[in-house]
Design a protein around this motif. Structure first.
Motif, PDB file in Angstrom:
ATOM      1  N   ARG A 356     -12.530   2.283   5.335  1.00 15.74           N
ATOM      2  CA  ARG A 356     -12.400   2.566   6.763  1.00 15.74           C
ATOM      3  C   ARG A 356     -12.945   1.409   7.583  1.00 15.74           C
ATOM      4  O   ARG A 356     -13.724   0.591   7.099  1.00 15.74           O
ATOM      5  N   GLY A 357     -12.542   1.367   8.857  1.00 16.86           N
ATOM      6  CA  GLY A 357     -13.035   0.350   9.760  1.00 16.86           C
ATOM      7  C   GLY A 357     -12.309  -0.969   9.591  1.00 16.86           C
ATOM      8  O   GLY A 357     -11.387  -1.113   8.781  1.00 16.86           O
ATOM      9  N   TYR A 358     -12.733  -1.936  10.379  1.00 13.55           N
ATOM     10  CA  TYR A 358     -12.076  -3.237  10.432  1.00 13.55           C
ATOM     11  C   TYR A 358     -12.088  -3.942   9.070  1.00 13.55           C
ATOM     12  O   TYR A 358     -11.055  -4.350   8.544  1.00 13.55           O
ATOM     13  N   LEU A 359     -13.274  -4.075   8.486  1.00 12.22           N
ATOM     14  CA  LEU A 359     -13.386  -4.735   7.183  1.00 12.22           C
ATOM     15  C   LEU A 359     -12.736  -3.908   6.085  1.00 12.22           C
ATOM     16  O   LEU A 359     -12.175  -4.454   5.138  1.00 12.22           O
ATOM     17  N   GLY A 360     -12.798  -2.588   6.220  1.00  9.40           N
ATOM     18  CA  GLY A 360     -12.199  -1.706   5.230  1.00  9.40           C
ATOM     19  C   GLY A 360     -10.692  -1.865   5.147  1.00  9.40           C
ATOM     20  O   GLY A 360     -10.100  -1.910   4.051  1.00  9.40           O
ATOM     21  N   ARG A 361     -10.048  -1.986   6.323  1.00 10.40           N
ATOM     22  CA  ARG A 361      -8.586  -2.159   6.334  1.00 10.40           C
ATOM     23  C   ARG A 361      -8.187  -3.508   5.738  1.00 10.40           C
ATOM     24  O   ARG A 361      -7.163  -3.620   5.042  1.00 10.40           O
ATOM     25  N   GLN A 362      -9.006  -4.523   5.997  1.00 13.66           N
ATOM     26  CA  GLN A 362      -8.706  -5.840   5.429  1.00 13.66           C
ATOM     27  C   GLN A 362      -8.923  -5.857   3.917  1.00 13.66           C
ATOM     28  O   GLN A 362      -8.173  -6.503   3.183  1.00 13.66           O
ATOM     29  N   LEU A 363      -9.941  -5.137   3.446  1.00 12.30           N
ATOM     30  CA  LEU A 363     -10.156  -5.004   2.001  1.00 12.30           C
ATOM     31  C   LEU A 363      -8.993  -4.259   1.357  1.00 12.30           C
ATOM     32  O   LEU A 363      -8.512  -4.641   0.279  1.00 12.30           O
ATOM     33  N   ALA A 364      -8.505  -3.206   2.022  1.00  7.34           N
ATOM     34  CA  ALA A 364      -7.351  -2.452   1.514  1.00  7.34           C
ATOM     35  C   ALA A 364      -6.111  -3.338   1.439  1.00  7.34           C
ATOM     36  O   ALA A 364      -5.301  -3.223   0.506  1.00  7.34           O
ATOM     37  N   LEU A 365      -5.957  -4.242   2.404  1.00 11.17           N
ATOM     38  CA  LEU A 365      -4.850  -5.202   2.394  1.00 11.17           C
ATOM     39  C   LEU A 365      -4.907  -6.077   1.144  1.00 11.17           C
ATOM     40  O   LEU A 365      -3.897  -6.267   0.441  1.00 11.17           O
ATOM     41  N   ILE A 366      -6.095  -6.580   0.831  1.00 10.81           N
ATOM     42  CA  ILE A 366      -6.257  -7.444  -0.344  1.00 10.81           C
ATOM     43  C   ILE A 366      -6.005  -6.665  -1.632  1.00 10.81           C
ATOM     44  O   ILE A 366      -5.378  -7.165  -2.572  1.00 10.81           O
ATOM     45  N   GLU A 367      -6.459  -5.411  -1.689  1.00  9.45           N
ATOM     46  CA  GLU A 367      -6.218  -4.587  -2.878  1.00  9.45           C
ATOM     47  C   GLU A 367      -4.735  -4.306  -3.064  1.00  9.45           C
ATOM     48  O   GLU A 367      -4.226  -4.296  -4.191  1.00  9.45           O
ATOM     49  N   ALA A 368      -4.026  -4.075  -1.962  1.00 11.64           N
ATOM     50  CA  ALA A 368      -2.576  -3.858  -2.041  1.00 11.64           C
ATOM     51  C   ALA A 368      -1.881  -5.107  -2.574  1.00 11.64           C
ATOM     52  O   ALA A 368      -0.950  -5.040  -3.387  1.00 11.64           O
ATOM     53  N   HIS A 369      -2.377  -6.257  -2.147  1.00 15.42           N
ATOM     54  CA  HIS A 369      -1.844  -7.526  -2.640  1.00 15.42           C
ATOM     55  C   HIS A 369      -2.065  -7.670  -4.142  1.00 15.42           C
ATOM     56  O   HIS A 369      -1.177  -8.099  -4.881  1.00 15.42           O
ATOM     57  N   GLU A 370      -3.251  -7.295  -4.631  1.00 11.33           N
ATOM     58  CA  GLU A 370      -3.552  -7.385  -6.068  1.00 11.33           C
ATOM     59  C   GLU A 370      -2.612  -6.514  -6.887  1.00 11.33           C
ATOM     60  O   GLU A 370      -2.261  -6.852  -8.014  1.00 11.33           O
ATOM     61  N   GLN A 371      -2.220  -5.372  -6.316  1.00 15.94           N
ATOM     62  CA  GLN A 371      -1.361  -4.429  -7.037  1.00 15.94           C
ATOM     63  C   GLN A 371       0.125  -4.750  -6.879  1.00 15.94           C
ATOM     64  O   GLN A 371       0.974  -4.045  -7.416  1.00 15.94           O
ATOM     65  N   GLY A 372       0.449  -5.802  -6.130  1.00 18.93           N
ATOM     66  CA  GLY A 372       1.842  -6.162  -5.952  1.00 18.93           C
ATOM     67  C   GLY A 372       2.591  -5.281  -4.970  1.00 18.93           C
ATOM     68  O   GLY A 372       3.826  -5.199  -5.016  1.00 18.93           O
ATOM     69  N   GLU A 373       1.854  -4.600  -4.081  1.00 19.25           N
ATOM     70  CA  GLU A 373       2.487  -3.707  -3.101  1.00 19.25           C
ATOM     71  C   GLU A 373       2.865  -4.538  -1.862  1.00 19.25           C
ATOM     72  O   GLU A 373       2.205  -4.514  -0.827  1.00 19.25           O
ATOM     73  N   PHE A 374       3.958  -5.245  -1.971  1.00 14.61           N
ATOM     74  CA  PHE A 374       4.325  -6.264  -0.994  1.00 14.61           C
ATOM     75  C   PHE A 374       4.630  -5.682   0.387  1.00 14.61           C
ATOM     76  O   PHE A 374       4.275  -6.261   1.405  1.00 14.61           O
ATOM     77  N   GLU A 375       5.324  -4.545   0.417  1.00 11.92           N
ATOM     78  CA  GLU A 375       5.660  -3.954   1.709  1.00 11.92           C
ATOM     79  C   GLU A 375       4.402  -3.501   2.448  1.00 11.92           C
ATOM     80  O   GLU A 375       4.295  -3.644   3.665  1.00 11.92           O
ATOM     81  N   THR A 376       3.434  -2.948   1.704  1.00 10.90           N
ATOM     82  CA  THR A 376       2.159  -2.535   2.299  1.00 10.90           C
ATOM     83  C   THR A 376       1.427  -3.741   2.891  1.00 10.90           C
ATOM     84  O   THR A 376       0.850  -3.667   3.985  1.00 10.90           O
ATOM     85  N   VAL A 377       1.468  -4.846   2.181  1.00  6.96           N
ATOM     86  CA  VAL A 377       0.815  -6.070   2.655  1.00  6.96           C
ATOM     87  C   VAL A 377       1.464  -6.561   3.948  1.00  6.96           C
ATOM     88  O   VAL A 377       0.775  -6.908   4.914  1.00  6.96           O
ATOM     89  N   LEU A 378       2.778  -6.575   3.986  1.00 12.91           N
ATOM     90  CA  LEU A 378       3.484  -7.024   5.185  1.00 12.91           C
ATOM     91  C   LEU A 378       3.151  -6.146   6.382  1.00 12.91           C
ATOM     92  O   LEU A 378       2.922  -6.635   7.492  1.00 12.91           O
ATOM     93  N   THR A 379       3.123  -4.835   6.150  1.00 14.07           N
ATOM     94  CA  THR A 379       2.789  -3.896   7.224  1.00 14.07           C
ATOM     95  C   THR A 379       1.365  -4.145   7.727  1.00 14.07           C
ATOM     96  O   THR A 379       1.110  -4.178   8.937  1.00 14.07           O
ATOM     97  N   ALA A 380       0.433  -4.337   6.785  1.00  9.89           N
ATOM     98  CA  ALA A 380      -0.969  -4.562   7.153  1.00  9.89           C
ATOM     99  C   ALA A 380      -1.135  -5.864   7.942  1.00  9.89           C
ATOM    100  O   ALA A 380      -1.899  -5.926   8.909  1.00  9.89           O
ATOM    101  N   LEU A 381      -0.431  -6.906   7.538  1.00  7.87           N
ATOM    102  CA  LEU A 381      -0.510  -8.181   8.249  1.00  7.87           C
ATOM    103  C   LEU A 381       0.045  -8.056   9.666  1.00  7.87           C
ATOM    104  O   LEU A 381      -0.495  -8.616  10.618  1.00  7.87           O
ATOM    105  N   THR A 382       1.118  -7.280   9.796  1.00 11.27           N
ATOM    106  CA  THR A 382       1.698  -7.036  11.118  1.00 11.27           C
ATOM    107  C   THR A 382       0.713  -6.297  12.014  1.00 11.27           C
ATOM    108  O   THR A 382       0.555  -6.613  13.201  1.00 11.27           O
ATOM    109  N   GLU A 383       0.006  -5.312  11.430  1.00  8.40           N
ATOM    110  CA  GLU A 383      -0.975  -4.541  12.203  1.00  8.40           C
ATOM    111  C   GLU A 383      -2.165  -5.404  12.618  1.00  8.40           C
ATOM    112  O   GLU A 383      -2.716  -5.233  13.704  1.00  8.40           O
ATOM    113  N   LEU A 384      -2.564  -6.333  11.733  1.00 14.24           N
ATOM    114  CA  LEU A 384      -3.668  -7.238  12.088  1.00 14.24           C
ATOM    115  C   LEU A 384      -3.284  -8.089  13.301  1.00 14.24           C
ATOM    116  O   LEU A 384      -4.080  -8.274  14.217  1.00 14.24           O
ATOM    117  N   GLY A 385      -2.078  -8.617  13.260  1.00 10.82           N
ATOM    118  CA  GLY A 385      -1.542  -9.315  14.422  1.00 10.82           C
ATOM    119  C   GLY A 385      -1.935 -10.757  14.602  1.00 10.82           C
ATOM    120  O   GLY A 385      -1.398 -11.441  15.465  1.00 10.82           O
TER     121      GLY A 385
END
Length: 414
Positions: A356-385
């Motif tokens: 949760r929170g700002y750092l939590g969402r960024q950590l979740a982004l990195i974990e999604a990247h590790e798992q190869g969840e590319f669409e999740t990563v793209l969505t997260a990067l868009t939300e970061l802005g």
């Protein structure tokens, strides 16, 4: 730079130290990820971007497996890739004909390594290719124990290394090691399971005590005394401070002086990384964990720098969240217990406990990247802005190169 998404999955040896990586590249067109049934399209992206990405920096001294189809394998582009860094992983869908055999023979003569992907049986067409193959990747989830044993025995006729893929839990990993697999691969290794009821290894406990003293701004004398209880740790500290990289004009022999020169923040980071490299009872180190934790810490720090360039405290907290995010798996403890023990700030605790929170969402982004969840990563990067895919790729490459340097330094016997 063309938008490219780089994924890297660890391939481990039988002691669960990193032996190689599988490289996943994606072309980001129109803000979408195009994932085809055969993932060999990734290889063309490698060719387009090899000069910019510096693949050797991503992998260090290890090799990278890339999936290839017949079209790519027969193209001249294969020879643009470095033979010392690449293993061509031939997809199961490739028809093994005279042309493929001839190309693999040529690649082998030139020093390239060849692997077979997702093998579940050996038929006559694959038997023709096996004398040229270095590694056979077996999909262990698709076979029962009898079928798996039969396949392994059949493959013993050729001097190939066996790699178990789709290893998703500890039970499967142990079974594969017992069956004689040389290497293992699967999402299980991105974040190993927590096994409760174990006591913390003494070397890790000492490092955790040291980390607590540093985080809680303990007196230098207390920190120095903790080092004196661990001669090996003291030697490591002095070796690092006296390395050519620090550019010190004369040798430092005092623990206290070394602590002062290094500084609290750098000392804290070094201890966090060392936690992951503490030797296990079987003599192996947590190689996969040190790599993943190092990359997480550095990548979170780089994101923090892009977000708040002048907030050094935010950068340090982001690094700490990334590195500590795997400490529960390392120490076989609940993360809630570790967060309470370390008495870290609430937003850092929220990030580690529930993403949760700002750092939590960024950590979740990195974990999604590790798992190869590319669409999740793209969505997260868009939300970061504030980070594009290209910028994220550059950050990732910097984090990977940094993690390789750290891993080689702390594991160096010299």
């Amino acid at each position: 730079m063309k938008d490219v998404f780089l994924g890297r999955l660890p391939i481990l040896d039988s002691k669960q130290n990193i032996a190689a990586f599988e490289l996943l590249f994606r072309d980001n067109q129109q803000n979408e990820v195009s994932v085809t049934d055969n993932r060999a399209a990734s290889a063309s992206v490698i060719i387009d971007t090899y000069g910019q990405l510096g693949i050797e920096n991503v992998m260090g001294r290890r090799r990278g497996f890339i999936k290839v189809d017949a079209k790519f394998l027969l193209s001249d582009a294969v020879f643009l890739l470095p033979k010392n860094h690449i293993v061509f992983e031939i997809l199961r869908s490739v028809e093994i004909n005279d042309e493929i055999i001839q190309r693999c023979s040529e690649l082998s003569r030139k020093g390239y390594q060849i692997a077979l992907s997702s093998v579940v049986r050996i038929d006559k067409q694959f038997e023709r290719l096996l004398p040229l193959v270095n590694v056979v990747k077996i999909n262990v989830n698709a076979l029962n124990e009898k079928e798996l044993t039969c396949l392994i025995n059949n493959l013993k006729r050729w001097p190939v290394l066996l790699l178990a893929e789709k290893v998703e839990n500890r039970k499967t990993a142990k079974k594969c090691i017992a069956l004689g697999f040389n290497m293992l691969q699967g999402f299980y290794f991105a974040k190993p399971e927590i096994i409760s009821g174990k006591r913390i290894d003494p070397s890790k406990l000492s490092l955790l005590k040291l980390l607590l003293l540093i985080v809680k701004d303990g007196d230098v004398t207390e920190i120095e005394n903790e080092f004196k209880y661990q001669p090996g740790l003291s030697y490591n500290l002095l070796r690092m401070v006296n390395s050519a990289a620090t550019g010190m004009p004369k040798t430092i022999n005092s623990i206290k002086r070394a602590i002062m020169i290094l500084g609290r923040k750098q000392l804290q980071r070094w201890v966090q990384i060392l936690l992951y490299t503490a030797k296990q009872k079987d003599g192996s180190s947590s190689d996969a964990l040190v790599q993943t934790a190092s990359v997480r810490g550095k990548l979170l720090e780089l994101i923090a720098i892009a977000d708040r360039p002048h907030d050094k405290n935010h950068h340090d907290r982001a690094f700490m969240v990334g590195v500590l995010s795997l400490l529960d798996a390392l120490l076989d403890m609940e993360m809630s217990e570790l967060v309470e023990t370390l008495s870290i700030q609430k937003d850092m605790g929220d990030a580690l406990l529930s993403r949760r929170g700002y750092l939590g969402r960024q950590l979740a982004l990195i974990e999604a990247h590790e798992q190869g969840e590319f669409e999740t990563v793209l969505t997260a990067l868009t939300e970061l802005g504030f980070i594009s895919m290209s910028e994220f790729t550059v950050m990732e490459l910097e984090a990977l190169a940094w993690a390789n340097r750290i891993s080689e330094m702390v594991n160096s016997p010299d």
